[in-house]
Design a protein around this motif. Structure first.
Motif, PDB file in Angstrom:
ATOM      1  N   UNK A  84      53.634  34.689  49.882  1.00  0.00           N
ATOM      2  CA  UNK A  84      54.320  35.586  48.957  1.00  0.00           C
ATOM      3  C   UNK A  84      55.339  36.449  49.688  1.00  0.00           C
ATOM      4  N   UNK A 114      45.274  54.487  46.795  1.00  0.00           N
ATOM      5  CA  UNK A 114      43.926  54.512  47.344  1.00  0.00           C
ATOM      6  C   UNK A 114      43.154  53.332  46.748  1.00  0.00           C
ATOM      7  N   UNK A 118      41.744  51.435  42.135  1.00  0.00           N
ATOM      8  CA  UNK A 118      41.775  50.190  41.392  1.00  0.00           C
ATOM      9  C   UNK A 118      40.396  49.544  41.305  1.00  0.00           C
ATOM     10  N   UNK A 120      37.511  50.013  39.667  1.00  0.00           N
ATOM     11  CA  UNK A 120      36.871  49.626  38.404  1.00  0.00           C
ATOM     12  C   UNK A 120      37.686  48.573  37.670  1.00  0.00           C
ATOM     13  N   UNK A 121      39.029  48.668  37.726  1.00  0.00           N
ATOM     14  CA  UNK A 121      39.866  47.650  37.115  1.00  0.00           C
ATOM     15  C   UNK A 121      39.700  46.293  37.785  1.00  0.00           C
ATOM     16  N   UNK A 122      39.619  46.315  39.121  1.00  0.00           N
ATOM     17  CA  UNK A 122      39.427  45.063  39.855  1.00  0.00           C
ATOM     18  C   UNK A 122      38.063  44.450  39.554  1.00  0.00           C
ATOM     19  N   UNK A 147      49.951  42.843  51.296  1.00  0.00           N
ATOM     20  CA  UNK A 147      51.239  42.343  50.801  1.00  0.00           C
ATOM     21  C   UNK A 147      52.395  43.352  50.940  1.00  0.00           C
TER      22      UNK A 147
ATOM     23  N   UNK B  18      56.304  35.066  43.078  1.00  0.00           N
ATOM     24  CA  UNK B  18      54.919  34.992  43.565  1.00  0.00           C
ATOM     25  C   UNK B  18      54.395  36.394  43.879  1.00  0.00           C
ATOM     26  N   UNK B  19      55.191  37.151  44.645  1.00  0.00           N
ATOM     27  CA  UNK B  19      54.758  38.502  45.018  1.00  0.00           C
ATOM     28  C   UNK B  19      54.557  39.380  43.795  1.00  0.00           C
ATOM     29  N   UNK B  20      55.502  39.297  42.863  1.00  0.00           N
ATOM     30  CA  UNK B  20      55.418  40.173  41.699  1.00  0.00           C
ATOM     31  C   UNK B  20      54.198  39.838  40.841  1.00  0.00           C
ATOM     32  N   UNK B  22      51.437  38.412  41.842  1.00  0.00           N
ATOM     33  CA  UNK B  22      50.232  38.832  42.560  1.00  0.00           C
ATOM     34  C   UNK B  22      50.036  40.344  42.502  1.00  0.00           C
ATOM     35  N   UNK B  23      51.124  41.088  42.664  1.00  0.00           N
ATOM     36  CA  UNK B  23      50.983  42.551  42.643  1.00  0.00           C
ATOM     37  C   UNK B  23      50.637  43.060  41.244  1.00  0.00           C
ATOM     38  N   UNK B  25      48.867  41.382  39.154  1.00  0.00           N
ATOM     39  CA  UNK B  25      47.481  40.979  38.935  1.00  0.00           C
ATOM     40  C   UNK B  25      46.502  41.899  39.659  1.00  0.00           C
ATOM     41  N   UNK B  26      46.761  42.190  40.933  1.00  0.00           N
ATOM     42  CA  UNK B  26      45.750  42.910  41.710  1.00  0.00           C
ATOM     43  C   UNK B  26      46.040  44.394  41.874  1.00  0.00           C
ATOM     44  N   UNK B  27      47.234  44.864  41.496  1.00  0.00           N
ATOM     45  CA  UNK B  27      47.513  46.290  41.633  1.00  0.00           C
ATOM     46  C   UNK B  27      47.788  46.945  40.277  1.00  0.00           C
ATOM     47  N   UNK B  29      47.731  45.843  37.056  1.00  0.00           N
ATOM     48  CA  UNK B  29      46.749  45.640  35.993  1.00  0.00           C
ATOM     49  C   UNK B  29      45.443  46.392  36.251  1.00  0.00           C
ATOM     50  N   UNK B  30      44.831  46.257  37.441  1.00  0.00           N
ATOM     51  CA  UNK B  30      43.594  47.016  37.677  1.00  0.00           C
ATOM     52  C   UNK B  30      43.786  48.528  37.578  1.00  0.00           C
ATOM     53  N   UNK B  31      44.957  49.013  38.024  1.00  0.00           N
ATOM     54  CA  UNK B  31      45.191  50.456  37.940  1.00  0.00           C
ATOM     55  C   UNK B  31      45.227  50.897  36.478  1.00  0.00           C
ATOM     56  N   UNK B  33      43.893  49.383  33.999  1.00  0.00           N
ATOM     57  CA  UNK B  33      42.545  49.219  33.458  1.00  0.00           C
ATOM     58  C   UNK B  33      41.639  50.400  33.855  1.00  0.00           C
ATOM     59  N   UNK B  34      41.797  50.874  35.081  1.00  0.00           N
ATOM     60  CA  UNK B  34      41.015  52.030  35.519  1.00  0.00           C
ATOM     61  C   UNK B  34      41.353  53.250  34.666  1.00  0.00           C
ATOM     62  N   UNK B 269      38.148  58.129  39.927  1.00  0.00           N
ATOM     63  CA  UNK B 269      39.167  57.317  40.612  1.00  0.00           C
ATOM     64  C   UNK B 269      40.569  57.791  40.246  1.00  0.00           C
ATOM     65  N   UNK B 273      43.500  59.257  42.640  1.00  0.00           N
ATOM     66  CA  UNK B 273      44.852  58.716  42.583  1.00  0.00           C
ATOM     67  C   UNK B 273      45.874  59.842  42.390  1.00  0.00           C
TER      68      UNK B 273
END
Lengths: 275, 291
Positions: A84, A114, A118, A120-122, A147, B18-20, B22-23, B25-27, B29-31, B33-34, B269, B273
């Motif tokens: 990526x 931090x 993330x 709980x979302x993860x 990344x 690809x980077x976007x 992935x970010x 998905x793992x950054x 969206x979870x944020x 969701x939190x 959390x 943040x």
């Protein structure tokens, strides 16, 4: 005379730095070779190289499996972030388009997240994807910190490559992916090595996500296994075996650091000078 | 010509995809969701059945003494360890900026603590701190510094300092490398000029080196403070989720996982943040004013 005193103090300070940095690891090595009641005597030399603890580590504790988990997870993380990162850095470092700076800053912003923010979302995401106890779940989640760093470092490296390098290829009608992987990649190798190593070390050492997203014993990574290391009872921690485990997992990292010292230092420092 | 630019933009977004993804998905969206969970009554075992409950979780959080205690512990830890790391890191960086034999050997040595996993180094220190058989107690007793063995990790008045020492050991190298990088950008001519003007080394340090190094120091401090505020590993390995020694991150994870209180844990959390976000904002404004 004062100059001599100064010199003495200077080397005394250096000696202090070396002992302070190296002693704990050295002490772990010594302790790992002590068997039985020897472990309770704080000697500073290795009496005899007794590998009992090491044997116990691999026979009783399923430590091979744990190491394998960590290797797979860390390698997966490195490959994902490089794939990526290299492509993204080509866009950010060598192409002109609207919103480039904003995007670069946003990616930098992600690196300041931090991890707990993330969590709980993860947890929800990994549950939805069914990736509990799976290396891919960990590798994906580690991209949050590997990344941004990879993209940032590779982008500044991409910018420094002279434009002429790819111009003839562009004229020959090469596709962007060909330009990146056939022409620029060979030049990019030092930066790829640096970022790859740092991503590997970061993934190898990560604890919070690994602790939360691996539930069964079989899928634990090294930090989780070592944090949960216990003997038969709480008061009977097998220090010798624990220290053997610490030595086994640290030796590869120390070797990487010693061999690639220059790469790693430049990788860490680049963040500061440009930041 | 415009079409060439447009073509370049299309290529750029393709290469970024690809980077976007992935970010996202793992950054991102979870944020998100939190944030969402923090306004619901979600429980770990029933995430789908979460319903909106307004700011209930934040009310609970703000009325929880343990949360404030965790905030206090984290701030105290950050303040003490980062200050020590700055002073010690500056001293070591200055020493390593001189020319002497085995310089690269010393530089490699200080990298070792940085590279060892925190969990591993914590367990090694735990062993050295051991009350009965630990090396530190052995030395202190032998040198008659103490009359009886110290419970470094059990005695509440010593716990914080024991953790700080581990953190200083582990992260000072990082500080040193950043400051060293900054020091090499200061040209030797400046120091020579100061020397010609009759400045002592001490004056030269305070009046020349330090002001020129200030931007690097600020960046290094930012990195270290951000890292300290989210401290988790070292406290968790030593004390597990013990309430008395809980940090902000441990508090949040304990709520989320151990108590299954996804809502309250997510609210904690979000607060972490925001605290870190405010710190970054202040730092950026400060840096902008400086330069």
């Amino acid at each position: 005379m004062p100059k001599l005193v100064f010199k003495f103090l200077f080397f005394l300070f250096l000696f202090f730095i070396i002992v302070f940095s190296g002693f704990p690891f050295y002490y772990a090595i010594i302790s790992s070779f002590k068997v039985g009641s020897e472990i309770f005597e704080p000697t500073l030399w290795i009496g005899n190289f007794d590998f009992t603890n090491y044997r116990a580590l691999f026979q009783q504790q399923n430590f091979f499996g744990v190491i394998l988990n960590s290797i797979i997870t860390a390698t997966g993380t490195v490959l994902l972030s490089l794939l990526a990162g290299v492509t993204a850095s080509y866009a950010l470092g060598r192409l002109h388009f609207r919103g480039r700076t904003t995007l670069l800053l946003t990616i930098l912003g992600v690196s300041m997240f931090p991890q707990i923010a993330v969590l709980s979302g993860l947890y929800f995401l990994i549950q939805t994807l069914g990736l509990f106890n799976h290396w891919l779940g960990l590798s994906l989640s580690y991209l949050i910190f590997t990344l941004p760093f990879t993209v940032w470092t590779l982008t500044s490296f991409m910018k420094s490559i002279p434009k002429e390098l790819e111009e003839s290829a562009v004229i020959d009608g090469a596709k962007p992916y060909q330009i990146v992987f056939k022409i620029l990649f060979p030049v990019l190798v030092p930066a790829v090595v640096t970022t790859g190593l740092l991503a590997f070390i970061a993934a190898w050492n990560e604890f919070l996500f690994a602790l939360t997203f691996t539930i069964n014993e079989k899928s634990r990574t090294i930090p989780v296994a070592i944090s949960m290391f216990t003997g038969n009872s709480e008061y009977e921690l097998p220090f010798g075996i624990l220290m053997a485990a610490n030595v086994v997992v640290t030796v590869p990292v120390v070797l990487i650091v010693l061999i690639f010292q220059r790469h790693i230092i430049s990788g860490i420092s680049s963040g500061a000078v440009k930041g | 010509m415009k079409s060439l630019q447009a073509k370049q933009a299309i290529t750029a977004w393709k290469m970024l995809s690809i980077s976007l993804i992935l970010l996202m998905l793992v950054a991102a969206y979870p944020l998100a969701k939190t944030f969402y969970f923090s306004f619901t009554n979600a429980r770990l075992d029933d995430l789908e059945g979460a319903t909106f409950n307004g700011i209930e979780n934040y009310k609970t959080l703000f009325n929880d003494e343990l949360w404030w205690q965790s905030v206090g512990t984290t701030l105290k830890f950050t303040g003490i360890s980062v200050s020590i790391e700055l002073v010690l890191g500056l001293a070591i960086a200055l020493a390593l900026s001189k020319d002497f034999p085995f310089r690269s050997f010393v530089r490699a040595m200080i990298l070792i603590p940085w590279a060892i996993p925190t969990v591993v180094s914590t367990r090694i220190w735990e062993w050295m701190y051991n009350e009965q058989y630990g090396f530190i107690n052995h030395i202190l007793l032998k040198l008659h510094v103490v009359d009886s063995a110290m419970a470094f990790l059990a005695e509440p008045s010593m716990q914080m300092y024991s953790v700080v020492l581990i953190d200083v050991w582990k992260t000072t190298p990082f500080m040193v490398l950043l400051l060293l990088a900054g020091l090499t950008t200061i040209s030797t001519e400046v120091h020579e000029a100061a020397k010609v003007d009759g400045a002592t080394p001490w004056q030269s340090f305070w009046k020349v080196t330090l002001p020129l190094l200030k931007p690097t120091i600020l960046v290094a401090l930012t990195f270290r403070v951000l890292d300290s505020l989210r401290v988790f590993d070292v406290f968790y390995v030593l004390f597990s989720n013990n309430e008395k020694t809980s940090t902000m991150s441990i508090y949040a994870r304990t709520q989320l996982i151990d108590f299954q209180e996804m809502g309250i844990g997510s609210a904690a959390s979000v607060m972490i943040f925001l605290i870190i976000g405010i710190f970054i904002l202040m730092q950026t404004l400060f840096l902008r004013k400086e330069t």
